[in-house]
Scaffold this active site. Structure first.
Site, mmCIF file in Angstrom:
data_model
loop_
_atom_site.group_PDB
_atom_site.id
_atom_site.type_symbol
_atom_site.label_atom_id
_atom_site.label_comp_id
_atom_site.label_asym_id
_atom_site.label_seq_id
_atom_site.Cartn_x
_atom_site.Cartn_y
_atom_site.Cartn_z
ATOM 1 N N ASP A 198 0.808 -1.216 0.000
ATOM 2 C CA ASP A 198 0.000 0.000 0.000
ATOM 3 C C ASP A 198 0.846 1.273 0.000
ATOM 4 O O ASP A 198 2.017 1.267 0.383
ATOM 5 C CB ASP A 198 -0.903 0.041 1.237
ATOM 6 N N HIS B 64 3.618 -2.377 3.136
ATOM 7 C CA HIS B 64 3.673 -1.024 2.581
ATOM 8 C C HIS B 64 5.013 -0.810 1.886
ATOM 9 O O HIS B 64 6.065 -1.044 2.501
ATOM 10 C CB HIS B 64 3.497 0.028 3.679
#
Length: 452
Positions: free
Chosen positions: A261, A406
Site C-alpha cells: 500500500d 507497505h
C-alpha cells in the site's frame, strides 16, 4: 544527432536532384512502413491532403499534411510538424555560412493514411532532413485514429482485445533485446523511459497484429532510422490471458497474496520490485493516485514487471467521513492517474485504514470494483522493524491469506527477502489478489479479506 561531414556546396541543378532524392527516400520509407501493415483507405474513409511549401535562398521545405476536422488532432499533428521544422531550421542556422547562392538544405515531410483493424486509420508521417551532401535524417511518426478521427491511445485498442500494456511492454523489451542486429547497442535507461511512455509510441493495428516503429536514436547512442516490431495480437492475447489466470495448484499446496500500500515510492518500491523478481513472485500494489502522479514512470515499471495494480484512492482519506460524491471523486481521480501512467484500469480498491460503510460499498459496487481488505497485517507501518515484521506474518499466515505490507518503509523492503524465503520453504505460492479471487470464484463486486 546529425552526422557531421565535410560540407560541399549544392548548386543548381544539384539541389533539384537532391529534392527528388529526398522524395524518393520518403516515398520508399512510406512504402516500407505501409508494407503489410495496413490497407489503402477506402472511399468512405478518404482523408484529403494538402501541400505547403516554403523556399528561401538557404532551404526548401515541402510538407504534405492531412485535412481533418478534429481540431485537437490537428493541433497535435501541427505541433509535431513544427518541431521537425524547428530542428531543421536550427541545423540550417548552424550552417548558414555554407548555404545560399544555389546551395540549399531540404526538409520533406510526406504523409499517408492507412486503414487498420478495428475501424482504425493510421496517419503515417515520414520526415527527411537533408542539410549535408550524402547525409540525411529520417523520422517516422504515426497517429492512429478512430472512425471519427479521434486519436486513440494504445490502451484503448488493447482493451478491445482484452490485453494489457504490461504484456506489450514485456514483449517489446524481449524482442528488442533478443535481436542480434541492435541488442548490444541498446541503452537500458533509454529503453526503460520509452517503454514507460506508451502515449509516445508509434503504432498501428493490422489483421490481428500490432506494428510498432521505434527510432534507433531514442534507444542507442549513434543509430538512425526506425525499427519495426510486429506483435501478433491473437498470440499475445492468449499469453495475457494465461498470465492473469492463477497457477494450477495441487491438493494441499498453499498460496498467499502479497499486497503493498501507499506507493509508489521512489526509494522503496524499486527495492521491493527487485526482491520480488529474485523470488519470481507476483504481488498487488494498491497505489495512491497522488503518488502515481508524482512517480508515473515508477508506476509503469510496476505494471511492466507483471504485478497487479489496485486503487488506494487519491489522497488516503477516511472514506467513511466523506459523502458519496467525494468518495466517487477519490476513486475516479486515482483511477485516471493510474490509467494515464500505466494504461491499466484498476478494478480492485483498498479503502484507506480499511474503513468502509454502506456508502463506500455502494460507490464501489457502482464502479464494478471489489473492496479488498486483508487477513494478515504485518504492522510494518507501526514496528518498522525487520524481525517484528517477519514474526507477525509467520505467526498469522495461512493458505489464502491476504498480507498487508507497505512499499513506503525501507524496513519493509529489508524484511522482504527473509519473509519470502521462509514462506517458500513452507510451501507457499505467491498470487496477485485477482488470481486469489479467481481461485475462490470471487469475480463480482464485493468486500474480501482473505483467509484467517
Amino acid at each position: 544527432m546529425m552526422k557531421r561531414l565535410p560540407f560541399k556546396r549544392i548548386k543548381w541543378p544539384g539541389w533539384v536532384v537532391l529534392i527528388l532524392l529526398g522524395l524518393f527516400i520518403v516515398i520508399g520509407i512510406g512504402k516500407w512502413v505501409g508494407d503489410s501493415s495496413a490497407k489503402e483507405v477506402d472511399k468512405e474513409n478518404t482523408i484529403e491532403f494538402e501541400q505547403v511549401t516554403d523556399e528561401t535562398e538557404r532551404y526548401t521545405i515541402l510538407v504534405t499534411k492531412p485535412i481533418i476536422d478534429n481540431r485537437s488532432l490537428g493541433k497535435t499533428i501541427e505541433a509535431w510538424i513544427e518541431k521537425q521544422k524547428e530542428t531543421f531550421l536550427s541545423e540550417v542556422e548552424s550552417e548558414k555560412d555554407q548555404l545560399g547562392s544555389g546551395s540549399r538544405a531540404h526538409l520533406t515531410i510526406q504523409a499517408d493514411a492507412k486503414l487498420g483493424a478495428k475501424d482504425t486509420t493510421s496517419l503515417i508521417f515520414n520526415a527527411n532532413h537533408l542539410v549535408h551532401t550524402g547525409s540525411s535524417e529520417n523520422h517516422v511518426k504515426v497517429f492512429t485514429v478512430d472512425a471519427n478521427h479521434n486519436r486513440l491511445k494504445i490502451s484503448d485498442l488493447l482493451t478491445s482485445y482484452g490485453k494489457t500494456l504490461e504484456n506489450v511492454r514485456a514483449t517489446l523489451e524481449k524482442q528488442l533485446k533478443q535481436n542480434d542486429q541492435y541488442n548490444k547497442e541498446l541503452i537500458d535507461q533509454r529503453l526503460s523511459e520509452l517503454l514507460s511512455a506508451p502515449d509516445s509510441w508509434n503504432w498501428l493495428a493490422h489483421e490481428g497484429s500490432l506494428i510498432f516503429y521505434m527510432e534507433k536514436s531514442n534507444l542507442t547512442e549513434n543509430g538512425e532510422g526506425p525499427i519495426e516490431i510486429k506483435l501478433p495480437l491473437e498470440e499475445e492475447n492468449t499469453a495475457a490471458t494465461a498470465e492473469r489466470e492463477p497457477p494450477l495448484l495441487k491438493p494441499g499446496e498453499k498460496y498467499v497474496a502479497l499486497t503493498f500500500d501507499d506507493g509508489p515510492n521512489p526509494n522503496v518500491t524499486p527495492q521491493v520490485l527487485k526482491i520480488l523478481k529474485q523470488h519470481q513472485a507476483k504481488a498487488t500494489f494498491f497505489m495512491l493516485g497522488s503518488q502515481v502522479e508524482k512517480n508515473p514512470s515508477l508506476a509503469a515499471q510496476v505494471a511492466s514487471a507483471g504485478h497487479e495494480i489496485g486503487n488506494h484512492t487519491d489522497h488516503h482519506m477516511n472514506l467513511t467521513k466523506l459523502g458519496e460524491s467525494r468518495i466517487q471523486k477519490e476513486f475516479q481521480s486515482s483511477i485516471q492517474k493510474i490509467q494515464d501512467a500505466t494504461g491499466e484500469t484498476p478494478t480492485l480498491i483498498r479503502p484507506p485504514y480499511g474503513a468502509i460503510n454502506s456508502e463506500v460499498e455502494e460507490v464501489a459496487s457502482r464502479n464494478g470494483a471489489s473492496l479488498i481488505l486483508w487477513s494478515v497485517d504485518s504492522l510494518d507501518w507501526k514496528s518498522k522493524n525487520v524481525d517484528a515484521i517477519n514474526q507477525v506474518v509467520n505467526k498469522e499466515v495461512v493458505s489464502g491469506s491476504i498480507i498487508l505490507l507497505h512499499d513506503v518503509h525501507p524496513t519493509t523492503a529489508d524484511a522482504l527477502p527473509r519473509l519470502l524465503t521462509t514462506l517458500e520453504e513452507e510451501g507457499y505460492h505467491f498470487l496477485t489478489v485477482s488470481q486469489l479471487l479467481a481461485m475462490q470464484d470471487h469475480y463480482s463486486a464485493g468486500t474480501y479479506y482473505g483467509n484467517t
